[in-house]
Each structure stands twice: as C-alpha cells, then as structure tokens.
Design a protein around this motif. Structure first.
Motif, PDB file in Angstrom:
ATOM      1  N   VAL A 107     -48.132  49.917 -82.862  1.00  0.00           N
ATOM      2  CA  VAL A 107     -48.220  49.276 -84.173  1.00  0.00           C
ATOM      3  C   VAL A 107     -49.332  48.232 -84.117  1.00  0.00           C
ATOM      4  N   CYS A 108     -50.289  48.352 -85.048  1.00  0.00           N
ATOM      5  CA  CYS A 108     -51.353  47.354 -85.159  1.00  0.00           C
ATOM      6  C   CYS A 108     -51.189  46.604 -86.481  1.00  0.00           C
ATOM      7  N   GLU A 109     -52.008  45.603 -86.688  1.00  0.00           N
ATOM      8  CA  GLU A 109     -51.908  44.774 -87.890  1.00  0.00           C
ATOM      9  C   GLU A 109     -52.124  45.594 -89.161  1.00  0.00           C
ATOM     10  N   ASP A 110     -53.017  46.582 -89.117  1.00  0.00           N
ATOM     11  CA  ASP A 110     -53.241  47.441 -90.286  1.00  0.00           C
ATOM     12  C   ASP A 110     -51.983  48.230 -90.644  1.00  0.00           C
ATOM     13  N   ASP A 111     -51.222  48.660 -89.639  1.00  0.00           N
ATOM     14  CA  ASP A 111     -49.964  49.363 -89.893  1.00  0.00           C
ATOM     15  C   ASP A 111     -48.981  48.457 -90.632  1.00  0.00           C
ATOM     16  N   VAL A 112     -48.914  47.203 -90.215  1.00  0.00           N
ATOM     17  CA  VAL A 112     -48.017  46.237 -90.858  1.00  0.00           C
ATOM     18  C   VAL A 112     -48.463  45.993 -92.297  1.00  0.00           C
ATOM     19  N   ARG A 113     -49.756  45.810 -92.504  1.00  0.00           N
ATOM     20  CA  ARG A 113     -50.263  45.588 -93.872  1.00  0.00           C
ATOM     21  C   ARG A 113     -49.932  46.763 -94.778  1.00  0.00           C
ATOM     22  N   ALA A 114     -50.098  47.992 -94.265  1.00  0.00           N
ATOM     23  CA  ALA A 114     -49.793  49.187 -95.052  1.00  0.00           C
ATOM     24  C   ALA A 114     -48.296  49.255 -95.370  1.00  0.00           C
ATOM     25  N   ALA A 115     -47.452  48.905 -94.416  1.00  0.00           N
ATOM     26  CA  ALA A 115     -46.008  48.922 -94.642  1.00  0.00           C
ATOM     27  C   ALA A 115     -45.612  47.901 -95.709  1.00  0.00           C
ATOM     28  N   VAL A 116     -46.198  46.724 -95.650  1.00  0.00           N
ATOM     29  CA  VAL A 116     -45.904  45.692 -96.651  1.00  0.00           C
ATOM     30  C   VAL A 116     -46.362  46.164 -98.030  1.00  0.00           C
ATOM     31  N   LYS A 117     -47.558  46.723 -98.095  1.00  0.00           N
ATOM     32  CA  LYS A 117     -48.106  47.208 -99.362  1.00  0.00           C
ATOM     33  C   LYS A 117     -47.236  48.317 -99.955  1.00  0.00           C
TER      34      LYS A 117
ATOM     35  N   THR B 143     -42.159  50.717 -77.870  1.00  0.00           N
ATOM     36  CA  THR B 143     -43.219  50.558 -78.869  1.00  0.00           C
ATOM     37  C   THR B 143     -44.165  49.443 -78.441  1.00  0.00           C
ATOM     38  N   ILE B 144     -45.454  49.728 -78.488  1.00  0.00           N
ATOM     39  CA  ILE B 144     -46.482  48.730 -78.198  1.00  0.00           C
ATOM     40  C   ILE B 144     -46.872  48.100 -79.529  1.00  0.00           C
ATOM     41  N   ILE B 145     -46.738  46.773 -79.619  1.00  0.00           N
ATOM     42  CA  ILE B 145     -47.061  46.047 -80.846  1.00  0.00           C
ATOM     43  C   ILE B 145     -48.095  44.994 -80.493  1.00  0.00           C
ATOM     44  N   THR B 146     -49.243  45.028 -81.184  1.00  0.00           N
ATOM     45  CA  THR B 146     -50.273  44.030 -80.905  1.00  0.00           C
ATOM     46  C   THR B 146     -49.750  42.652 -81.311  1.00  0.00           C
ATOM     47  N   PRO B 147     -50.270  41.597 -80.699  1.00  0.00           N
ATOM     48  CA  PRO B 147     -49.799  40.249 -81.042  1.00  0.00           C
ATOM     49  C   PRO B 147     -49.951  39.912 -82.534  1.00  0.00           C
ATOM     50  N   SER B 148     -51.070  40.292 -83.136  1.00  0.00           N
ATOM     51  CA  SER B 148     -51.252  39.984 -84.557  1.00  0.00           C
ATOM     52  C   SER B 148     -50.301  40.795 -85.425  1.00  0.00           C
ATOM     53  N   ALA B 149     -50.003  42.033 -85.016  1.00  0.00           N
ATOM     54  CA  ALA B 149     -49.047  42.859 -85.752  1.00  0.00           C
ATOM     55  C   ALA B 149     -47.643  42.271 -85.629  1.00  0.00           C
ATOM     56  N   ARG B 150     -47.298  41.784 -84.453  1.00  0.00           N
ATOM     57  CA  ARG B 150     -45.973  41.184 -84.260  1.00  0.00           C
ATOM     58  C   ARG B 150     -45.812  39.953 -85.154  1.00  0.00           C
ATOM     59  N   ASP B 151     -46.816  39.100 -85.188  1.00  0.00           N
ATOM     60  CA  ASP B 151     -46.756  37.899 -86.027  1.00  0.00           C
ATOM     61  C   ASP B 151     -46.593  38.270 -87.501  1.00  0.00           C
TER      62      ASP B 151
END
Length: 64
Positions: free
Chosen positions: A18-28, A39-47
């Motif tokens: 999971v990267c930050e773009d994945d999180v943004r898409a999920a929120v959208k 699951t590997i989650i980047t630090p910015s994605a986790r935040d």
C-alpha cells in the motif's frame, strides 16, 4: 424517496503493498483497504491511512 447508501465492496484478499496513492484513491472512492500481517505499507501511506481510517485489518485465515 432517498435510496439507502450501500458501502462499496471491499476486497477479501489483503493488499500486498500500500502506497500513499492507494490511500488517496480509497479515500476518494469511499472504500477501505484490507491489510494483513504481511502487507507492506509505506510510512506516508500509514500516516494518511490511519488519519482517514481506511485500513481494515484482515482476520486470521479460516476464522469467521
């Protein structure tokens, strides 16, 4: 009359990465991201994901 809102379907397979773009898409899209113990989650994605509460923890395999 207004139609009841139905939550979007969530994949039943935990994400591998999971990267930050994945999180943004999920929120959208108004959906959650299923994550597991591997699951590997980047630090910015986790935040971002924790702030937006988009992560859903997968249960143990075989458990209901």
């Amino acid at each position: 009359p207004p139609q009841p809102t139905v939550a979007p379907a969530v994949s039943e397979t935990p994400a591998a990465f999971v990267c930050e773009d994945d999180v943004r898409a999920a929120v959208k899209d108004g959906r959650q991201i299923l994550v597991g113990e591997k699951t590997i989650i980047t630090p910015s994605a986790r935040d971002a994901g924790e702030a937006a509460r988009v992560f859903r923890q997968a249960g143990w395999p075989g458990r209901s």
